[in-house]
Design a protein around this motif. Structure first.
Motif, PDB file in Angstrom:
ATOM      1  N   ARG A  41       7.702   0.228  -9.432  1.00 33.08           N
ATOM      2  CA  ARG A  41       8.570   0.952  -8.510  1.00 33.08           C
ATOM      3  C   ARG A  41       9.747   1.595  -9.254  1.00 33.08           C
ATOM      4  N   LEU A  42      10.289   0.889 -10.227  1.00 35.06           N
ATOM      5  CA  LEU A  42      11.401   1.439 -11.002  1.00 35.06           C
ATOM      6  C   LEU A  42      10.970   2.692 -11.756  1.00 35.06           C
ATOM      7  N   LEU A  43       9.782   2.666 -12.335  1.00 34.72           N
ATOM      8  CA  LEU A  43       9.281   3.831 -13.059  1.00 34.72           C
ATOM      9  C   LEU A  43       9.036   5.007 -12.123  1.00 34.72           C
ATOM     10  N   SER A  44       8.550   4.727 -10.925  1.00 30.63           N
ATOM     11  CA  SER A  44       8.332   5.815  -9.967  1.00 30.63           C
ATOM     12  C   SER A  44       9.660   6.425  -9.530  1.00 30.63           C
ATOM     13  N   TYR A  45      10.695   5.594  -9.358  1.00 29.00           N
ATOM     14  CA  TYR A  45      12.024   6.130  -9.031  1.00 29.00           C
ATOM     15  C   TYR A  45      12.543   7.005 -10.174  1.00 29.00           C
TER      16      TYR A  45
ATOM     17  N   PHE B  44      13.688  10.963 -10.152  1.00 33.51           N
ATOM     18  CA  PHE B  44      14.948  11.451 -10.724  1.00 33.51           C
ATOM     19  C   PHE B  44      14.691  12.529 -11.769  1.00 33.51           C
ATOM     20  N   PHE B  45      13.695  12.304 -12.624  1.00 32.94           N
ATOM     21  CA  PHE B  45      13.397  13.268 -13.684  1.00 32.94           C
ATOM     22  C   PHE B  45      12.990  14.617 -13.099  1.00 32.94           C
ATOM     23  N   LEU B  46      12.114  14.592 -12.098  1.00 37.16           N
ATOM     24  CA  LEU B  46      11.676  15.846 -11.483  1.00 37.16           C
ATOM     25  C   LEU B  46      12.833  16.555 -10.785  1.00 37.16           C
ATOM     26  N   ALA B  47      13.646  15.787 -10.063  1.00 35.18           N
ATOM     27  CA  ALA B  47      14.794  16.395  -9.387  1.00 35.18           C
ATOM     28  C   ALA B  47      15.773  16.970 -10.404  1.00 35.18           C
ATOM     29  N   PHE B  48      15.931  16.282 -11.518  1.00 30.91           N
ATOM     30  CA  PHE B  48      16.830  16.745 -12.578  1.00 30.91           C
ATOM     31  C   PHE B  48      16.339  18.058 -13.169  1.00 30.91           C
ATOM     32  N   GLN B  49      15.031  18.161 -13.371  1.00 32.23           N
ATOM     33  CA  GLN B  49      14.470  19.376 -13.952  1.00 32.23           C
ATOM     34  C   GLN B  49      14.444  20.525 -12.945  1.00 32.23           C
TER      35      GLN B  49
ATOM     36  N   TRP C 278       0.823  -1.209   0.000  1.00 33.11           N
ATOM     37  CA  TRP C 278       0.000   0.000   0.000  1.00 33.11           C
ATOM     38  C   TRP C 278       0.859   1.261   0.000  1.00 33.11           C
ATOM     39  N   SER C 279       2.003   1.211   0.697  1.00 30.45           N
ATOM     40  CA  SER C 279       2.823   2.416   0.813  1.00 30.45           C
ATOM     41  C   SER C 279       3.597   2.704  -0.463  1.00 30.45           C
ATOM     42  N   TRP C 280       4.184   1.672  -1.083  1.00 35.95           N
ATOM     43  CA  TRP C 280       4.929   1.971  -2.311  1.00 35.95           C
ATOM     44  C   TRP C 280       3.978   2.275  -3.471  1.00 35.95           C
ATOM     45  N   THR C 281       2.773   1.694  -3.441  1.00 33.98           N
ATOM     46  CA  THR C 281       1.788   2.038  -4.462  1.00 33.98           C
ATOM     47  C   THR C 281       1.331   3.483  -4.308  1.00 33.98           C
ATOM     48  N   LEU C 282       1.129   3.902  -3.061  1.00 31.73           N
ATOM     49  CA  LEU C 282       0.750   5.290  -2.803  1.00 31.73           C
ATOM     50  C   LEU C 282       1.851   6.246  -3.244  1.00 31.73           C
ATOM     51  N   CYS C 283       3.100   5.893  -2.956  1.00 38.08           N
ATOM     52  CA  CYS C 283       4.223   6.735  -3.387  1.00 38.08           C
ATOM     53  C   CYS C 283       4.266   6.853  -4.905  1.00 38.08           C
TER      54      CYS C 283
END
Length: 217
Positions: free
Chosen positions: A117-121, A125-130, A26-31
């Motif tokens: 989970r890999l796609l969410s990571y 990264f993409f948002l932090a990069f931008q 539930w927690s990683w899905t919510l993230c």
């Protein structure tokens, strides 16, 4: 609007370790859901305001990432060549006397979960990069992470020294008396603290270095 996106992203990142290190479905899905919504918000604001998207990235990085995602899909797909299937599928079919799909993965459900989970990571990264293109926002992100590292470390030390696991957090989980803070796995906690420590070291360096010697000024 970038400030709002940054705030939401940092809240997700620093709060994700709280529910047992997001070690439950539930927690990683919510993230993953929250990160997807934040990315959608960023895309909408970029389209509306016509902002420039940072593209300074070696083309091998997205290509290798897409290749890894594609390999996960192949492992979990029923249309993959039967010759690629794990031999345990054939052995199980022979023992049970039924036909089973010869997947590369022994657990397709876990493979799809890992891909999610890999796609969410990757979105984080993409948002932090931008967002990190601007120095003040990059500094703010490191400050958020360093502060969160201190808070989780102090909480972990208090729990470890008290010798009691908080019932509201672990809910009867049988755990070894290790320093784990809010994480189920102590190694995950160590990894998290290592990353936040790197941010703290960078902030310390920027604090003590003179302006004329700062490489990123």
């Amino acid at each position: 609007m970038n400030r709002l996106v940054l705030l939401l992203l940092m809240l997700v990142v620093v709060l994700s370790p709280l529910p047992l290190g997001s070690n439950r479905e539930w927690s990683w899905t919510l993230c993953a859901l929250l990160v997807s919504l934040i990315t959608l918000l960023w895309v909408v604001t970029r389209s509306w305001r016509g902002g420039e998207v940072q593209r300074v990235m070696h083309p091998a990085i997205p290509l290798l990432f897409l290749a890894a995602c594609a390999w996960v899909v192949v492992q979990a797909a029923v249309w993959a060549p039967q010759s690629w299937g794990h031999p345990l599928w054939g052995q199980a079919a022979a023992v049970l006397g039924i036909e089973l799909p010869g997947l590369v993965s022994l657990s397709a459900e876990d493979s799809w979960t890992a891909l999610l989970r890999l796609l969410s990571y990757a979105l984080v990264f993409f948002l932090a990069f931008q967002l990190g293109r601007e120095r003040s926002r990059a500094h703010a992100m490191m400050l958020w992470l360093a502060t969160a590292g201190v808070v989780y470390a102090l909480f972990g030390l208090v729990v470890f020294w008290s010798g009691e696991s908080p019932e509201w957090l672990f809910r009867g989980e049988v755990l070894l008396p290790d320093l784990r803070s809010t994480f189920i796995n102590r190694n995950h906690f160590a990894t998290w603290q290592g990353l936040t420590l790197l941010c703290a070291i960078v902030l310390l360096y920027m604090r003590i270095a003179k302006s004329r010697t700062r490489p990123y000024a």
